[in-house]
Write an enzyme that holds these catalytic residues in place. Structure first.
Site, PDB file in Angstrom:
ATOM      1  CE1 TYR A   1       0.967  -0.191   4.465  1.00  8.32           C
ATOM      2  CE2 TYR A   1      -0.147   1.926   4.379  1.00  8.32           C
ATOM      3  CZ  TYR A   1       0.672   1.032   5.036  1.00  8.32           C
ATOM      4  OH  TYR A   1       1.197   1.368   6.258  1.00  8.32           O
TER       5      TYR A   1
ATOM      6  CE  LYS B   1       3.058   3.192   3.267  1.00 12.66           C
ATOM      7  NZ  LYS B   1       3.128   3.212   4.718  1.00 12.66           N
TER       8      LYS B   1
ATOM      9  CD  GLU C   1       9.718   1.585  10.668  1.00 12.97           C
ATOM     10  OE1 GLU C   1       9.644   2.557   9.894  1.00 12.97           O
ATOM     11  OE2 GLU C   1       9.633   0.405  10.276  1.00 12.97           O
TER      12      GLU C   1
ATOM     13  CG  LEU D   1       8.171   2.379   4.904  1.00 12.07           C
ATOM     14  CD1 LEU D   1       7.960   1.135   4.045  1.00 12.07           C
ATOM     15  CD2 LEU D   1       6.849   3.069   5.140  1.00 12.07           C
TER      16      LEU D   1
END
Ligand code: PDD
Length: 286
Positions: A33, A150, A182, A206
């Site tokens: 996505y 992702k 993260e 990411l």
């Protein structure tokens, strides 16, 4: 009000957009996505999001022959049809539907399932989080090891956000081998003096499009950046902290695991970087 959404080449009212119960995205999380921010009715960092989408699809060997120009046209039509001025466009591509649950590659020619819809976010530019800053808790990073892709496999991200909420906080930071990887849906930074510290890119995180845009801004202004991992203890002693994402821009952090940073208010540099990022994003929006 019902939105117009995009599903496999059609623009439909959201109630009419239906996906198969056998879809690989639904039964296996076999989908990728993107979320592109919409500011003043325009798409920000669009090329970056489409480049990352192409990479995610390639890494998972999902075939989708929609061109960058077609992606742009779909995004623009949805923004226009839904009168979106502030918010985002959610895009998802799954490996499609082989007609039954099956672990193997679907037969050649099985089309991917492509879904896009708009999401209004009226408080993207202001709101209590921006004014007061956010409070984070740390949790172990229990995700798989290809976080650079992702995928829609957001179970741990979602559980961690809910854990933060249950603890009366706003978000969670993931920690692995003693270092922050993260945030649950963002990239993290701490500030020490005039130096901005953030984890380097690898498969552990990411590769945020907002991060890339911010790094460019920092480099252009000759600001000091250190790309290295940091611990929760170091974050708790930092002058400031913030996170970045397409839906939050640059978001000041004021508390880490119950320890208040500085005077407990959004840091000066974090606030300034937020302003600059939004200014640049507006300039570059298409
Ligand atoms: N999340 N890290 C993770 C785990 C994320 O889910 C995101 C984005 C980011 C920031 O990437 P970007 O700057 O490209 O938005 C980092 C999106 C916004 C979401 O899931 O809604």
């Amino acid at each position: 009000m019902s939105r117009i959404v995009y599903l496999n080449g059609e623009y439909l009212p959201e109630e009419e957009a239906k996906v198969s119960i056998f879809d690989r995205g639904f039964v296996m999380g076999d989908a990728v996505y993107e979320v592109t921010c919409v500011l003043d009715g325009k798409l920000t960092d669009f090329d970056g999001h489409m480049a990352r989408l192409a990479r995610s699809l390639r890494e998972l060997q999902i075939t989708c022959d929609i061109t960058p120009e077609e992606w742009l046209a779909i995004h623009r039509r949805l923004v226009a049809e839904n009168g979106l001025t502030l918010g985002g466009v959610y895009l998802q591509v799954s490996r499609g539907n082989a007609g039954d649950r099956d672990f193997h590659f679907p037969p050649a020619g099985t089309p991917p399932t492509v879904v896009l819809y708009t999401q209004e976010q009226p408080h993207m530019l202001d709101g209590p989080k921006v004014e007061k800053g956010v409070k984070v808790i740390s949790v172990p990073d229990l995700r798989w090891h290809r976080r650079d892709i992702k995928t829609v496999q957001l179970l741990w991200a979602s559980l961690s956000k809910m854990a933060a909420e249950a603890a009366g906080k706003d978000d969670a930071w993931f920690v692995e081998d003693g270092f922050v990887t993260e945030g649950s849906s963002n990239n993290c930074y701490i500030v020490k003096g005039d130096t901005i510290i953030t984890r380097p890119l690898s498969n552990d995180i990411l590769h945020g499009i907002t991060r890339a845009a911010l790094m460019k801004i920092l480099a252009e202004r000759q600001m000091k950046i250190e790309e290295r991992p940091f611990t929760i203890a170091e974050a708790q002693q930092a002058d400031e902290a913030f996170y970045t994402s397409a839906s939050a821009f640059v978001m000041p952090i004021v508390e880490v695991d119950g320890v208040v940073l500085g005077d407990g208010k959004p840091g000066k540099l974090s606030k300034r970087l937020r302003e600059i990022y939004i200014e640049e994003a507006r300039k570059n929006a298409i």
